[in-house]
Every structure is written in C-alpha cells, then in structure tokens.
Design a protein around this motif. Structure first.
Motif, PDB file in Angstrom:
ATOM      1  N   GLY A 103      43.667  33.417 -21.814  1.00 22.12           N
ATOM      2  CA  GLY A 103      44.227  34.555 -22.534  1.00 22.12           C
ATOM      3  C   GLY A 103      45.708  34.394 -22.810  1.00 22.12           C
ATOM      4  O   GLY A 103      46.271  33.295 -22.743  1.00 22.12           O
ATOM      5  N   CYS A 104      46.352  35.513 -23.108  1.00 20.59           N
ATOM      6  CA  CYS A 104      47.737  35.520 -23.575  1.00 20.59           C
ATOM      7  C   CYS A 104      48.725  35.671 -22.422  1.00 20.59           C
ATOM      8  O   CYS A 104      48.590  36.563 -21.584  1.00 20.59           O
ATOM      9  CB  CYS A 104      47.923  36.670 -24.572  1.00 20.59           C
ATOM     10  SG  CYS A 104      49.634  36.948 -25.065  1.00 20.59           S
ATOM     11  N   SER A 105      49.712  34.790 -22.375  1.00 24.35           N
ATOM     12  CA  SER A 105      50.841  34.938 -21.454  1.00 24.35           C
ATOM     13  C   SER A 105      52.094  34.473 -22.174  1.00 24.35           C
ATOM     14  O   SER A 105      52.261  33.280 -22.444  1.00 24.35           O
ATOM     15  CB  SER A 105      50.644  34.129 -20.178  1.00 24.35           C
ATOM     16  OG  SER A 105      51.839  34.119 -19.407  1.00 24.35           O
ATOM     17  N   ALA A 187      59.938  44.082 -39.691  1.00 18.94           N
ATOM     18  CA  ALA A 187      59.046  44.892 -38.863  1.00 18.94           C
ATOM     19  C   ALA A 187      59.564  45.002 -37.438  1.00 18.94           C
ATOM     20  O   ALA A 187      60.222  44.100 -36.922  1.00 18.94           O
ATOM     21  CB  ALA A 187      57.649  44.281 -38.863  1.00 18.94           C
ATOM     22  N   MET A 188      59.260  46.136 -36.788  1.00 20.26           N
ATOM     23  CA  MET A 188      59.636  46.326 -35.391  1.00 20.26           C
ATOM     24  C   MET A 188      59.114  45.169 -34.532  1.00 20.26           C
ATOM     25  O   MET A 188      58.024  44.649 -34.777  1.00 20.26           O
ATOM     26  CB  MET A 188      59.056  47.635 -34.854  1.00 20.26           C
ATOM     27  CG  MET A 188      59.778  48.894 -35.284  1.00 20.26           C
ATOM     28  SD  MET A 188      59.008  50.345 -34.515  1.00 20.26           S
ATOM     29  CE  MET A 188      60.287  51.580 -34.783  1.00 20.26           C
ATOM     30  N   SER A 189      59.862  44.799 -33.507  1.00 22.12           N
ATOM     31  CA  SER A 189      59.432  43.722 -32.624  1.00 22.12           C
ATOM     32  C   SER A 189      58.194  44.118 -31.834  1.00 22.12           C
ATOM     33  O   SER A 189      57.389  43.264 -31.449  1.00 22.12           O
ATOM     34  CB  SER A 189      60.563  43.337 -31.667  1.00 22.12           C
ATOM     35  OG  SER A 189      60.949  44.440 -30.884  1.00 22.12           O
ATOM     36  N   VAL A 190      58.046  45.398 -31.546  1.00 24.32           N
ATOM     37  CA  VAL A 190      56.861  45.929 -30.882  1.00 24.32           C
ATOM     38  C   VAL A 190      56.158  46.850 -31.877  1.00 24.32           C
ATOM     39  O   VAL A 190      56.803  47.671 -32.539  1.00 24.32           O
ATOM     40  CB  VAL A 190      57.237  46.693 -29.593  1.00 24.32           C
ATOM     41  CG1 VAL A 190      56.014  47.354 -28.977  1.00 24.32           C
ATOM     42  CG2 VAL A 190      57.876  45.740 -28.592  1.00 24.32           C
ATOM     43  N   ASP A 191      54.839  46.716 -31.976  1.00 25.37           N
ATOM     44  CA  ASP A 191      54.098  47.400 -33.031  1.00 25.37           C
ATOM     45  C   ASP A 191      53.812  48.858 -32.637  1.00 25.37           C
ATOM     46  O   ASP A 191      52.707  49.205 -32.211  1.00 25.37           O
ATOM     47  CB  ASP A 191      52.788  46.662 -33.300  1.00 25.37           C
ATOM     48  CG  ASP A 191      52.179  47.038 -34.639  1.00 25.37           C
ATOM     49  OD1 ASP A 191      52.716  47.949 -35.287  1.00 25.37           O
ATOM     50  OD2 ASP A 191      51.182  46.411 -35.031  1.00 25.37           O
ATOM     51  N   SER A 272      48.974  39.011 -20.503  1.00 22.74           N
ATOM     52  CA  SER A 272      48.785  40.141 -21.428  1.00 22.74           C
ATOM     53  C   SER A 272      49.836  41.225 -21.221  1.00 22.74           C
ATOM     54  O   SER A 272      49.526  42.409 -21.081  1.00 22.74           O
ATOM     55  CB  SER A 272      47.379  40.732 -21.252  1.00 22.74           C
ATOM     56  OG  SER A 272      46.394  39.773 -21.547  1.00 22.74           O
ATOM     57  N   THR A 273      51.114  40.812 -21.182  1.00 19.19           N
ATOM     58  CA  THR A 273      52.224  41.738 -20.953  1.00 19.19           C
ATOM     59  C   THR A 273      53.357  41.398 -21.910  1.00 19.19           C
ATOM     60  O   THR A 273      54.039  40.381 -21.735  1.00 19.19           O
ATOM     61  CB  THR A 273      52.729  41.646 -19.498  1.00 19.19           C
ATOM     62  OG1 THR A 273      51.634  41.813 -18.602  1.00 19.19           O
ATOM     63  CG2 THR A 273      53.781  42.700 -19.219  1.00 19.19           C
ATOM     64  N   ILE A 274      53.574  42.234 -22.929  1.00 20.47           N
ATOM     65  CA  ILE A 274      54.647  41.943 -23.869  1.00 20.47           C
ATOM     66  C   ILE A 274      55.998  42.034 -23.161  1.00 20.47           C
ATOM     67  O   ILE A 274      56.137  42.710 -22.131  1.00 20.47           O
ATOM     68  CB  ILE A 274      54.625  42.888 -25.084  1.00 20.47           C
ATOM     69  CG1 ILE A 274      55.001  44.310 -24.671  1.00 20.47           C
ATOM     70  CG2 ILE A 274      53.298  42.879 -25.798  1.00 20.47           C
ATOM     71  CD1 ILE A 274      55.394  45.179 -25.840  1.00 20.47           C
ATOM     72  N   ALA A 275      56.986  41.348 -23.695  1.00 22.03           N
ATOM     73  CA  ALA A 275      58.377  41.387 -23.233  1.00 22.03           C
ATOM     74  C   ALA A 275      58.578  40.793 -21.840  1.00 22.03           C
ATOM     75  O   ALA A 275      59.697  40.800 -21.337  1.00 22.03           O
ATOM     76  CB  ALA A 275      58.938  42.805 -23.275  1.00 22.03           C
ATOM     77  N   SER A 276      57.523  40.257 -21.230  1.00 22.48           N
ATOM     78  CA  SER A 276      57.695  39.623 -19.923  1.00 22.48           C
ATOM     79  C   SER A 276      58.532  38.357 -20.029  1.00 22.48           C
ATOM     80  O   SER A 276      59.015  37.843 -19.021  1.00 22.48           O
ATOM     81  CB  SER A 276      56.325  39.302 -19.316  1.00 22.48           C
ATOM     82  OG  SER A 276      55.524  38.560 -20.212  1.00 22.48           O
ATOM     83  N   ASP A 277      58.705  37.851 -21.250  1.00 21.71           N
ATOM     84  CA  ASP A 277      59.474  36.620 -21.443  1.00 21.71           C
ATOM     85  C   ASP A 277      60.966  36.877 -21.678  1.00 21.71           C
ATOM     86  O   ASP A 277      61.702  35.951 -22.022  1.00 21.71           O
ATOM     87  CB  ASP A 277      58.899  35.791 -22.589  1.00 21.71           C
ATOM     88  CG  ASP A 277      58.718  36.574 -23.885  1.00 21.71           C
ATOM     89  OD1 ASP A 277      58.799  37.813 -23.841  1.00 21.71           O
ATOM     90  OD2 ASP A 277      58.473  35.951 -24.939  1.00 21.71           O
ATOM     91  N   TYR A 278      61.432  38.107 -21.463  1.00 22.49           N
ATOM     92  CA  TYR A 278      62.844  38.431 -21.662  1.00 22.49           C
ATOM     93  C   TYR A 278      63.655  38.369 -20.358  1.00 22.49           C
ATOM     94  O   TYR A 278      64.828  38.715 -20.340  1.00 22.49           O
ATOM     95  CB  TYR A 278      62.985  39.821 -22.292  1.00 22.49           C
ATOM     96  CG  TYR A 278      62.717  39.807 -23.781  1.00 22.49           C
ATOM     97  CD1 TYR A 278      63.741  39.942 -24.702  1.00 22.49           C
ATOM     98  CD2 TYR A 278      61.434  39.618 -24.262  1.00 22.49           C
ATOM     99  CE1 TYR A 278      63.497  39.905 -26.065  1.00 22.49           C
ATOM    100  CE2 TYR A 278      61.175  39.578 -25.619  1.00 22.49           C
ATOM    101  CZ  TYR A 278      62.207  39.720 -26.522  1.00 22.49           C
ATOM    102  OH  TYR A 278      61.960  39.670 -27.859  1.00 22.49           O
ATOM    103  N   VAL A 320      51.157  48.601 -22.609  1.00 18.81           N
ATOM    104  CA  VAL A 320      50.988  49.433 -21.414  1.00 18.81           C
ATOM    105  C   VAL A 320      51.322  48.622 -20.166  1.00 18.81           C
ATOM    106  O   VAL A 320      52.012  49.107 -19.253  1.00 18.81           O
ATOM    107  CB  VAL A 320      49.550  49.982 -21.337  1.00 18.81           C
ATOM    108  CG1 VAL A 320      49.295  50.649 -19.986  1.00 18.81           C
ATOM    109  CG2 VAL A 320      49.300  50.974 -22.473  1.00 18.81           C
ATOM    110  N   LYS A 321      50.854  47.377 -20.107  1.00 15.36           N
ATOM    111  CA  LYS A 321      51.147  46.541 -18.936  1.00 15.36           C
ATOM    112  C   LYS A 321      52.637  46.288 -18.787  1.00 15.36           C
ATOM    113  O   LYS A 321      53.153  46.165 -17.659  1.00 15.36           O
ATOM    114  CB  LYS A 321      50.382  45.221 -19.034  1.00 15.36           C
ATOM    115  CG  LYS A 321      48.895  45.343 -18.754  1.00 15.36           C
ATOM    116  CD  LYS A 321      48.259  43.999 -18.460  1.00 15.36           C
ATOM    117  CE  LYS A 321      48.770  43.419 -17.153  1.00 15.36           C
ATOM    118  NZ  LYS A 321      48.109  42.142 -16.820  1.00 15.36           N
ATOM    119  N   TYR A 322      53.342  46.215 -19.900  1.00  8.22           N
ATOM    120  CA  TYR A 322      54.797  46.070 -19.831  1.00  8.22           C
ATOM    121  C   TYR A 322      55.416  47.281 -19.140  1.00  8.22           C
ATOM    122  O   TYR A 322      56.239  47.130 -18.222  1.00  8.22           O
ATOM    123  CB  TYR A 322      55.383  45.917 -21.228  1.00  8.22           C
ATOM    124  CG  TYR A 322      56.881  46.121 -21.273  1.00  8.22           C
ATOM    125  CD1 TYR A 322      57.747  45.216 -20.665  1.00  8.22           C
ATOM    126  CD2 TYR A 322      57.434  47.246 -21.899  1.00  8.22           C
ATOM    127  CE1 TYR A 322      59.119  45.416 -20.685  1.00  8.22           C
ATOM    128  CE2 TYR A 322      58.808  47.438 -21.917  1.00  8.22           C
ATOM    129  CZ  TYR A 322      59.639  46.528 -21.317  1.00  8.22           C
ATOM    130  OH  TYR A 322      60.998  46.734 -21.335  1.00  8.22           O
TER     131      TYR A 322
END
Length: 433
Positions: A103-105, A187-191, A272-278, A320-322
């Motif tokens: 999955g996505c990471s 476009a916004m960075s988060v949808d 599956s957590t957006i912005a975890s790479d910041y 949500v996970k973020y």
C-alpha cells in the motif's frame, strides 16, 4: 565536482513529470558545476509502468547527467542488500516491511530515495512529485533547482549575499544551509476543497485540528485561512528568496531539497497517512539549521483517480490518519522546539540520539487526544452528508483500529530511526546499483 540527486517517487503514470525532471537535470549541469543523478522510484504496474519506462528510454544521454530507474524488483533488491550488509539480518523481515510496505507510505518511498541517493555518493537530495508540473513563463521552465544549487550545503554567511532577505540569528550564520524549498500554486495540497464548498464551518473545524495549542484565536484563524493553499494562484514573476529558519508550512515536499539531515534521521514510514513525510522540515526548523524559502513554486494538480469513490475514501482515510497521528507528532514537534540548538552536535549535524529520545517519549502518551480527534471528525463528517456521511460511519467502525495503527506506525518510526545510521553507512558501500 559535487554530486546531487534529483528524485521522483511515483506510483502512477507520469511520463510528463519524468521528462521535466530530465530537463531540470540538464539545466542544472549547464548552469552549475555538478553531476546529477536523476532517480526515479516507480511502484506502478501495467500500462502506467510501461509508459514511465518508455519515458526513461527516450532520454538522450547527456554529459554529467545519469538517469536511474528503479522498479519494484530493483528497489527490493537494493534494500535487501543494504539491510544484509548493515548486519541487520535478524530484523530483515521487519525492515523490509517498513521500507517496502504494502500500500501507500509517503515516508517509506522517500526513505528508499535517501538510501539510494547516498549510494550514489550524493549528500543532497532534491525531491519532486509526479502529480505536479513546473511553471512556464515566456516559454521558459521555472526550475526550482536554480535556487537550490545557489544555496544548499553552503555556509549561511556566504549565502546571505545571494538572497533578497535575511532573518537569521547570529548563531546561525556559521551553519550549513540544510533545506531549500518552495511551495506550489494551483490545487490545494490536500484535497479538501469540496469539504470547504459544502460547509465552511465543518472545514474550519477539521483544519483547526492541526493548529498548535499555543496559538491565539487570531493565529488559529490565520492558520486555517492559509492551510493547504501554498502560494495560491500567484505565478512566478521574478526570483525572490529568504535566508531564514524555514517555516514548515511555507514549503512543500513536491519542491524541496535537503543537505545531510536525511542521512541522520529518516521520515516516519507511516502507512496511508498524508503529510507524514514532512517530519524533517519541522525538525530542521526546530534545530535552527538555516534554509532558504524561494518562489519558484511548482504547479500542483489533483489526479482524476482521487475524485472516484474508491479514490475519495482511500484519500480521506489517509487524511484522518494524519490527524490521529498528531497525538504523537504534536508532542514531538513541541519538544523539538524546546530543545532547539541542543538537537545539533558541535559540527552542526543533527544528533540522532537526541531526536530518537524525543520520538520515544511520545509513545508514553495516552490516546485521549487522538480519541477526541476521531470523535470530532466522525461528528463533523456526518454533517456533510453523501459519501462523507458514509465515511463518518467507516471511521466510527474503525475507531480502535485507527488508534492502534497510529501507535504501530510510531513504533516502526522509532525502530527505523534506531538502525538508520547503519543503513546509511551500508548504502555508502553499495557499488552495484
């Protein structure tokens, strides 16, 4: 001659982005004394994979530019060799699961880029994204690498004459510029634009979940107003740059470069957590390592898949996970801010043991804040109706699971950080990549 890595992670068709990366690499070697390793990490499959591979094959070899394409198989082989040579055999299975998860990471793929770029002999990495484009003005592409190579890795004092503004403290002037980045337009960075159009009050409540507790009401409102908008719609009209402690919310991971810090601390490999790479952008700000903010912003857009029902639910769960993970990251960032210069060794390198200690502290927290966050999200999403109301029920059903996943992700981050230096050192010894 300095070696640099221009890096693109992708899991989708992005032949256009690959072509622009190679153009940017050619621009870099034409204008700076560098060797550029273009690194593409591709986990796509089928026709998307074929299109990306064809884009790489069309590249015309240029002096001082090399293009390396790693598909799933090649990435796994490299990571397995690094783990083995780092003498981490007994935890091979766990490290493979963290570095190459199903999955996505967002963090895991970039961490692979950190290791491979180190194997290339590069201390700096320059990241772009596959769902963004370069601005073009009067027929000329606006390459962010122009600002990055003018400043990254150099002594801050020596960079002060190359920028428009300087806001450093005296003790920062002898430090290396460790981050150079810009934002995005479009476009916004988060949808979350649809959420805002349906109910602006719900949107404000959700976005406010990211606001630090120490903010005043006026600061909270300003934060919400600016969130996820980058530089709005203001297109490039001439270079502007600031030598400063970079605001983590002023730059974007689609338009950022790091010097050495990524070889000290990895990104959280949360699934599956957006912005975890910041994480590194926040850490650099806390440590007082200087950086440069510039206005060569990237043109952001949302891929059509995100608008489908499956894409919508997948993406919103990542959001949500973020917010759930902020139970830990809010504490970590606050503690890193308190430590400030204590995060650095005498040679201005990040002290990984100090940072690891802070991350470990966060696991002692209870999950009351995260539970409160989930309850707010469930309530607010239900107000939006339609598929948001369905999403509210999904989150409610997965309540305990989401809490458990956030904690497990943090445990993986602690484990990876603890062995990161051995993986980096092993990467430096890889010769057959």
């Amino acid at each position: 001659m300095k070696k640099i890595c221009l890096f693109l992670p992708t899991n989708r068709e992005c032949a256009n982005a690959i072509g622009l990366m190679i153009k940017e690499a050619k621009y870099a070697v034409d204008n700076f004394d560098v060797l550029v390793h273009v690194l593409i990490l591709d986990t796509s499959s089928g026709d998307e994979y074929k299109s990306n591979l064809e884009a790489v094959k069309q590249y015309d070899q240029v002096n001082k530019v090399s293009v390396s394409y790693f598909d799933d198989k090649r990435q796994k082989s490299f990571i397995r060799n690094v783990i083995y040579d780092a003498k981490q055999h007994d935890v091979m299975a766990r490290l493979l699961a963290i570095m190459l998860p199903e999955g996505c990471s967002y963090g895991a793929c970039t961490n692979r880029g950190f290791l491979i770029s180190t194997a290339f002999g590069c201390d700096s990495i320059h990241r772009r994204d596959s769902d963004s484009r370069l601005q073009r003005v009067n027929g000329e592409y606006i390459f962010p690498i122009y600002q990055e190579l003018r400043s990254l890795s150099q002594n801050a004092h020596d960079v002060s004459g190359k920028v428009d503004y300087v806001t450093l403290l005296p003790e920062q002037e002898q430090m290396p510029v460790s981050l150079v980045g810009g934002a995005f337009i479009g476009a916004m960075s988060v949808d979350v634009q649809e959420m805002q159009s349906i109910n602006s009050d719900v949107y404000e409540t959700i976005v406010s979940l990211d606001v630090p507790d120490c903010y005043s009401e006026a600061q909270r409102k300003e934060f919400v107003e600016k969130s996820f908008k980058g530089n709005g719609i203001e297109r490039f009209n001439g270079d502007k740059s600031i030598l400063c402690s970079v605001d983590p919310y002023a730059v974007d991971m689609c338009n950022v470069s790091f010097y050495k810090v990524h070889q000290k601390i990895p990104l959280p490999p949360a699934k599956s957590t957006i912005a975890s790479d910041y994480f590194l952008i926040h850490m650099i700000n806390s440590s007082k390592l200087p950086g440069v903010e510039h206005n060569r912003h990237i043109d952001n857009y949302h891929t059509p898949e995100r608008k489908t029902d499956d894409g919508f639910f997948d993406y919103q769960i990542r959001l949500v996970k973020y917010y759930v993970s902020l139970n830990y990251f809010g504490f970590i960032f606050s503690r890193l801010d308190e430590l400030g210069l204590e995060l650095l060794d005498h040679d201005y390198q990040v002290n990984s043991e100090v940072v690891l200690g802070v991350i470990e502290e966060s696991l002692k927290l209870d999950q009351e804040t995260a539970k409160k966050t989930l309850n707010i999200i469930i309530k607010e999403y239900a107000k939006l109706g339609g598929r948001y109301e369905k999403l509210s029920r999904i989150i409610s059903d997965r309540f305990s699971e989401l809490l458990s996943e956030a904690k497990s992700d943090m445990e993986d981050f602690i484990f990876l950080t603890g062995v990161w230096s051995s993986l980096i050192n092993s990467s430096k010894k890889q010769v057959s990549i």
